[in-house]
Design a protein around this motif. Structure first.
Motif, short mmCIF file in Angstrom:
data_model
loop_
_atom_site.label_atom_id
_atom_site.label_comp_id
_atom_site.label_asym_id
_atom_site.label_seq_id
_atom_site.Cartn_x
_atom_site.Cartn_y
_atom_site.Cartn_z
N PRO A 17 0.80 -1.23 0.00
CA PRO A 17 0.00 0.00 0.00
C PRO A 17 0.83 1.28 0.00
O PRO A 17 0.29 2.37 -0.18
N THR A 18 2.16 1.19 0.17
CA THR A 18 2.97 2.40 0.26
C THR A 18 3.23 2.96 -1.14
O THR A 18 3.81 2.27 -1.98
N PRO A 19 2.85 4.21 -1.41
CA PRO A 19 3.08 4.79 -2.74
C PRO A 19 4.55 4.80 -3.13
O PRO A 19 4.89 4.55 -4.29
N GLU A 20 5.43 5.09 -2.17
CA GLU A 20 6.85 5.11 -2.47
C GLU A 20 7.32 3.75 -2.96
O GLU A 20 8.11 3.65 -3.91
N ASN A 21 6.85 2.69 -2.32
CA ASN A 21 7.26 1.34 -2.72
C ASN A 21 6.72 0.99 -4.10
O ASN A 21 7.41 0.34 -4.89
N ARG A 22 5.49 1.42 -4.37
CA ARG A 22 4.94 1.12 -5.68
C ARG A 22 5.68 1.90 -6.77
O ARG A 22 5.89 1.38 -7.88
N ALA A 23 6.08 3.13 -6.47
CA ALA A 23 6.86 3.90 -7.43
C ALA A 23 8.21 3.24 -7.68
O ALA A 23 8.69 3.16 -8.82
N GLU A 24 8.84 2.77 -6.59
CA GLU A 24 10.12 2.06 -6.75
C GLU A 24 9.93 0.78 -7.55
O GLU A 24 10.77 0.42 -8.37
N ALA A 25 8.80 0.12 -7.34
CA ALA A 25 8.52 -1.09 -8.09
C ALA A 25 8.38 -0.78 -9.57
O ALA A 25 8.86 -1.53 -10.43
N ALA A 26 7.72 0.34 -9.87
CA ALA A 26 7.57 0.74 -11.27
C ALA A 26 8.92 0.95 -11.92
O ALA A 26 9.17 0.52 -13.06
N LYS A 27 9.84 1.61 -11.19
CA LYS A 27 11.18 1.83 -11.71
C LYS A 27 11.93 0.52 -11.91
O LYS A 27 12.63 0.32 -12.91
N MET A 28 11.77 -0.41 -10.94
CA MET A 28 12.49 -1.67 -11.01
C MET A 28 12.03 -2.51 -12.20
O MET A 28 12.83 -3.00 -12.98
N VAL A 29 10.72 -2.64 -12.34
CA VAL A 29 10.20 -3.43 -13.44
C VAL A 29 10.56 -2.79 -14.78
O VAL A 29 10.93 -3.47 -15.74
N SER A 30 10.47 -1.45 -14.84
CA SER A 30 10.83 -0.74 -16.07
C SER A 30 12.31 -0.94 -16.40
O SER A 30 12.68 -1.11 -17.58
N GLY A 31 13.15 -0.91 -15.38
CA GLY A 31 14.58 -1.11 -15.59
C GLY A 31 14.87 -2.47 -16.19
O GLY A 31 15.67 -2.60 -17.12
N HIS A 32 14.22 -3.51 -15.66
CA HIS A 32 14.37 -4.85 -16.23
C HIS A 32 13.88 -4.89 -17.67
O HIS A 32 14.51 -5.47 -18.55
N PHE A 33 12.75 -4.23 -17.92
CA PHE A 33 12.15 -4.23 -19.26
C PHE A 33 13.07 -3.50 -20.25
O PHE A 33 13.27 -3.96 -21.39
N ASN A 34 13.66 -2.40 -19.79
CA ASN A 34 14.54 -1.62 -20.66
C ASN A 34 15.86 -2.32 -20.95
O ASN A 34 16.51 -2.03 -21.95
N SER A 35 16.25 -3.23 -20.07
CA SER A 35 17.54 -3.90 -20.25
C SER A 35 17.58 -4.80 -21.47
O SER A 35 18.63 -5.10 -22.01
N GLY A 36 16.40 -5.24 -21.92
CA GLY A 36 16.33 -6.09 -23.09
C GLY A 36 16.70 -7.54 -22.82
O GLY A 36 16.81 -8.34 -23.76
#
Length: 373
Positions: A17-36
Motif C-alpha cells: 500500500p505504500t506509494p513510495e514502494n509502488r513507485a520504486e517497483a515501477a522503476k524496477m520493473v521498467s529497468g528490467h524491461f529496458n535492459s532487453g
C-alpha cells in the motif's frame, strides 16, 4: 533479467500500500524491461504489470513509469497512449520522447489536451509536416508556436509557415524564432523582411524626430535591399515567380525594387516582375526584354506604365546581366562594380556611383512626382 519475477513478487509489488514502494517497483520493473534481457514470458509479465500500474491512483507511480519508459521503443502501444493522456506531469515525458506514439496519437492529443501537452509535443526531436501543421492549426499559445518554429527537427512546410505568419507574425518571439531557422522559403523570408521593416518604420516615427516621408523613404530602401538580397544565386525559378506574385498582391512590387533586382543581375526576377506588371506571360516578357533591338524593352515599359527615362539605365544593367551569365566566375560584388561603371557612362550627370541607394530613391521620388502631376 537479474532476478526472475515470480507470482509472489508480482503480488507483493501490486499489493504493497505504500506509494513510495509502488513507485520504486515501477522503476524496477521498467529497468528490467529496458535492459532487453527478458524472456518472452518475463516480458509478458512486465507488460501486464505496466497495464495495471497506469491505472494506479497515485500520480508518482504513474510518473515513475512514464519517466522510466519514455525512450523505450518496445513499450506496448496502449501503455504509451494511456500515459500520454494522463495529467500533464505524467504525460510530458512520453509526449516529448516516446517513439511509440504515432502521429495520429499525437494529433489527437494536440486537439484535445491543453497548452502543456502541446508544448511537450512541440519539443520532440522530430515532428512530421502533418503533426507540425496540426499544432499550428490548433494551438492558440504563442510560446508553443515559438517553441515549435525554433525546433529544427520540426518539418515546417511553406504553407504551415504561412499560417504561422498569419496568426503570430506580429509576435516577436514567434517571428524571431522563424527568422533564425536554417532554411526559409523565399516567400516566407520576404514576409519577414516586410514585417521587420514595418516595425522599424513605426519605431522611427514614434521615437525619433523624423517626418513620415523621411521614414517612408528610409524604410522602403531598407526593405527593398533586404528583399533583393533574398534572391541568391541559383534561386528556384518557380520560387522567384511566387515571390513576385506575393509582392504584387501586397503592393510591394515597386519599380525601384525591379530596378534593384536587375542592378544585382537577377534576370529571372526582372523578367517575372515585368511580366506581372504588364499582365502578360513570362515567355512573352522574356522575348520583349531580350529583343536584339530597342523596341521590345521600350514596349514593355510603356505597357507597364514604367518610367521611360529609366530605359537607358535599365538597358545598361540588362546588358551587364547578360554578360555576367556567360561568366560563372563573377560574384555579385564584381557584378555590381561593373554595373555602376556602366551606369556612370549612361547617366553621368546625375548618378553618384558611391550612393546607389540615393540614386534609386531619387528615381522613385521622381516617378511619384510625375504621377502626382
Amino acid at each position: 533479467m537479474t532476478e526472475n519475477l515470480t507470482s509472489s513478487d508480482i503480488q507483493k509489488l501490486l499489493n504493497d500500500p505504500t506509494p513510495e514502494n509502488r513507485a520504486e517497483a515501477a522503476k524496477m520493473v521498467s529497468g528490467h524491461f529496458n535492459s532487453g534481457g527478458l524472456s518472452d514470458s518475463e516480458r509478458k509479465i512486465a507488460e501486464d504489470i505496466f497495464k495495471i500500474m497506469v491505472r494506479d491512483a497515485e500520480e508518482r507511480v504513474r510518473l515513475a513509469l512514464s519517466v522510466s519508459l519514455k525512450e523505450n521503443p518496445d513499450v506496448p502501444h496502449d501503455v504509451a497512449v494511456s500515459l500520454a493522456n494522463d495529467v500533464v506531469g505524467v504525460a510530458a515525458p512520453m509526449l516529448q520522447f516516446s517513439e511509440v506514439l504515432t502521429d495520429e496519437d499525437l494529433k489527437e492529443i494536440v486537439k484535445s489536451q491543453g497548452v502543456d501537452s502541446q508544448m511537450a509535443i512541440a519539443q520532440r526531436q522530430s515532428l512530421s509536416a502533418d503533426l507540425t501543421d496540426t499544432i499550428v492549426e490548433n494551438s492558440d499559445n504563442e510560446d508553443v508556436i515559438a517553441t515549435l518554429v525554433s525546433n529544427e527537427g520540426a518539418d515546417l512546410q511553406e504553407a504551415t509557415m504561412g499560417k504561422v505568419m498569419d496568426k503570430y507574425g506580429e509576435v516577436a518571439a514567434v517571428s524571431d524564432s522563424l527568422a533564425t531557422r536554417k532554411q526559409l522559403p523565399i516567400n516566407v523570408a520576404e514576409r519577414l523582411v516586410s514585417l521587420v521593416s514595418d516595425k522599424i518604420r513605426d519605431h522611427l516615427v514614434t521615437h525619433h524626430e523624423m517626418t513620415p516621408d523621411m521614414v517612408t523613404d528610409l524604410f522602403l530602401s531598407a526593405r527593398e535591399r533586404a528583399t533583393v538580397s533574398l534572391l541568391g544565386d541559383g534561386a528556384d525559378v518557380m520560387d522567384v515567380r511566387r515571390l513576385v506574385d506575393q509582392l504584387h498582391a501586397n503592393g510591394r512590387l515597386t519599380e525601384t525594387l525591379i530596378f534593384r533586382a536587375i542592378c544585382m543581375g537577377d534576370l529571372v526576377f526582372f523578367e517575372a516582375a515585368l511580366a506581372k506588371v504588364c499582365n502578360i506571360p513570362v515567355s512573352n516578357a522574356y522575348k520583349l526584354i531580350h529583343d536584339r533591338g530597342s523596341l521590345g524593352l521600350a514596349a514593355i515599359y510603356r505597357e507597364g506604365n514604367l518610367s521611360p527615362e529609366m530605359l537607358p539605365i535599365v538597358q545598361a544593367a540588362l546588358d551587364v546581366a547578360k554578360d555576367m551569365e556567360t561568366s560563372a566566375s563573377e560574384d555579385r560584388d564584381r557584378f555590381q562594380q561593373r554595373m555602376l561603371e556602366r551606369m556612370l557612362t549612361n547617366c553621368e550627370d546625375e548618378f553618384d556611383p558611391d550612393n546607389l541607394d540615393y540614386f534609386i530613391t531619387k528615381l522613385g521620388s521622381k516617378k511619384d512626382s510625375d504621377e502626382a502631376a
